[in-house]
Design an enzyme around this catalytic site. Structure first.
Site, short mmCIF file in Angstrom:
data_model
loop_
_atom_site.label_atom_id
_atom_site.label_comp_id
_atom_site.label_asym_id
_atom_site.label_seq_id
_atom_site.Cartn_x
_atom_site.Cartn_y
_atom_site.Cartn_z
N HIS A 114 38.69 36.91 36.69
CA HIS A 114 39.87 36.21 36.19
C HIS A 114 39.79 36.22 34.68
CE1 HIS A 114 40.96 34.62 40.21
NE2 HIS A 114 39.66 34.63 40.41
N ARG A 156 42.50 35.54 32.83
CA ARG A 156 43.35 34.39 32.45
C ARG A 156 44.53 34.68 31.54
NH1 ARG A 156 41.63 31.49 36.65
NH2 ARG A 156 39.63 30.44 36.37
N ASN A 184 46.43 35.54 39.37
CA ASN A 184 46.89 34.13 39.33
C ASN A 184 47.08 33.73 37.86
OD1 ASN A 184 44.09 34.36 39.05
ND2 ASN A 184 43.67 32.35 39.90
N ASP A 197 45.08 36.25 45.13
CA ASP A 197 43.82 35.51 44.99
C ASP A 197 44.02 34.13 44.36
OD1 ASP A 197 40.97 35.23 45.29
OD2 ASP A 197 40.94 35.17 43.12
N HIS A 227 42.28 36.53 49.66
CA HIS A 227 41.59 35.25 49.48
C HIS A 227 41.90 34.48 50.76
CE1 HIS A 227 40.80 31.33 47.21
NE2 HIS A 227 41.48 30.91 48.26
N ASN A 274 35.41 27.87 44.77
CA ASN A 274 36.12 28.02 46.03
C ASN A 274 36.09 29.48 46.46
OD1 ASN A 274 37.73 27.55 48.23
ND2 ASN A 274 39.65 27.57 47.07
N ASP A 333 33.64 37.02 40.94
CA ASP A 333 34.68 35.98 40.93
C ASP A 333 34.57 35.17 39.63
OD1 ASP A 333 36.79 34.36 41.56
OD2 ASP A 333 35.84 33.40 43.29
N PHE A 362 38.11 24.37 40.20
CA PHE A 362 37.31 25.30 40.99
C PHE A 362 37.00 26.55 40.17
CE2 PHE A 362 39.39 23.22 44.73
CZ PHE A 362 38.24 22.94 45.47
N GLY A 363 35.75 27.01 40.21
CA GLY A 363 35.46 28.31 39.60
C GLY A 363 34.33 28.26 38.61
ZN LIG Z 1 39.68 33.68 45.56
#
Ligand SMILES: [Zn+2]
Length: 400
Positions: free
Chosen positions: A38, A40, A70, A128, A155, A253, A280, A298-299
């Site tokens: 990610h 971002r 996302n 995802d 996901h 997650n 991830d 989360f993450g």
């Molecule tokens: Zn995911």
């Protein structure tokens, strides 16, 4: 601190087909490829940017990554994807960044994204961060991905089973009064999707599997000839709920599961059920990760400690041969996603260097990792992308 190696003697190419080359005490591998990061942007530059994400990747030995959608805007239309592509171009090509496009508009699961128009520019499709809840929608998305010859990367999360949980529904949650997420919220959708993948012939990839049931289902589906691959992340292979601390850097997650799950994932990695390791890499701001297990986002980040953590925990302990680890980090992800393995993409490591994982030294804006403070072996001394050095270890201490 001393420099144990002369990095300028590292060759800039790996001979064709070679996974490991040793020279002057330095081990040289193909550049790693992470199919699940990610970065971002657009939308959340305060968490990470294409530039800081690329720098983190290069420092971790990666030369190619696939960026999840996302974002804001979500790349669900050609215009929205163009916004992300512009940022990738501006980032300067330190590493190759391949964007995913979304499966559904806004990743809301209601209406399919412009898959046909997006397909030529997306590495694969994924929502995802969110599971596709509706079976009919998933079937139709798989049929379209099948026609387009694109991978659907899922996901898997049944929202009706999450019930406000944020760590594994196991002994730690029970003992400390936390809300748990049951494993079925992951393996339930995987079971559903494997049936759909079998029926539709879709190339199906399962993101970040975390529990033993998921591994068993995928193992069985592979035996039945379903076109399925999967990834797991370093933390699911090396940590379980027994390692949890009351700290947001342990919240991700899916969550860290039980010991039996971790052991089943290692077994699945060894027998080929798990095809690849992805990090991830999911950076957040310090504030977003400061609210403990119950309240943090989360993450966790992963690019800069994945290899040392895995090498120390799985290879030096004799569980996994080094060659196998390199395959799972550099070769199988490229094979599945159609990313070329270039001989002038490589990373060079001093495997005898001992380090303490220090998030403050990360290039990533995200600092939250459950591996913070861990003693590990392995220091990336150079990463070469398309024949150019994109990362080189330099000692910080100028007294030397
Ligand atoms: Zn995911």
């Amino acid at each position: 601190m001393t420099v144990r190696q002369e990095t300028n003697r590292i060759p800039m190419k790996l001979p064709q087909g070679a996974l490991i080359r040793k020279e002057n005490g330095i081990s040289i591998f193909p550049g790693f490829c992470d199919v699940h990061v990610h970065f971002r942007e657009p939308g959340f530059s305060y968490k990470e940017t294409m530039v800081t994400g690329s720098q983190a990747a290069a420092r971790g030995g990666y030369t190619a990554v696939c960026a999840m959608p996302n974002l804001n805007p979500v790349p669900d239309s050609p215009d929205h994807l163009a916004a992300e592509e512009a940022l990738i171009r501006q980032a300067g090509g330190l590493v190759d960044i391949y964007p995913y496009a979304a499966l559904t508009v806004g990743e809301k699961g209601q209406e399919a994204a412009a898959l046909e128009e997006l397909a030529p520019r997306a590495i694969a499709f994924s929502d995802d961060g969110k599971g596709v809840q509706d079976e009919g929608m998933m079937r139709s998305l798989m049929e379209r991905c099948r026609r387009l010859g694109k991978i659907l990367a899922a996901h898997c999360e049944d929202e009706s089973l999450v019930r406000g949980g944020y760590i594994h529904d196991g002994a730690y949650a029970a003992a400390h009064g936390h809300k748990g997420i049951c494993s079925e919220s992951e393996w339930g959708p995987i079971a559903r999707d494997l049936k759909l993948a079998k029926e539709t012939g879709c190339a199906y990839h399962v993101c970040h599997i975390s529990c033993k049931e998921s591994a068993a289902l995928i193992r069985q589906a592979k035996r039945e000839g379903v076109d399925v691959t999967c990834e797991t992340a370093p933390h699911y292979l090396l940590l379980d709920e027994g390692d949890l601390q009351e700290d947001g850097r342990f919240r991700m997650n899916p969550p860290l599961r039980g010991k039996a799950d971790r052991e089943a994932l290692v077994e699945a990695l060894l027998d080929g059920t798990i095809d690849m390791i992805a990090t991830d890499h999911a950076p957040h701001s310090a504030e977003e990760k400061s609210r403990g297990l119950a309240g943090s986002a989360f993450g966790v980040v992963g690019l800069e400690c994945a290899f040392p953590a895995l090498y120390t925990g799985l290879v030096r302990t004799g569980i996994l041969p080094l060659e196998k680890l390199i395959e799972k980090m550099a070769v199988t992800p490229r094979e599945r996603f159609g990313i070329p393995l270039r001989e002038d993409d490589l990373c060079a490591w001093d495997l005898e260097a001992e380090e303490v994982i220090d998030p403050e030294a990360f290039e990533s804006k995200g600092k939250a990792t459950p591996f913070a403070g861990a003693r590990v072996y392995g220091r990336c001394v150079r990463t070469v992308h398309r024949g150019k050095t994109v990362y080189e270890f330099r000692i910080q201490n100028d007294k030397f």
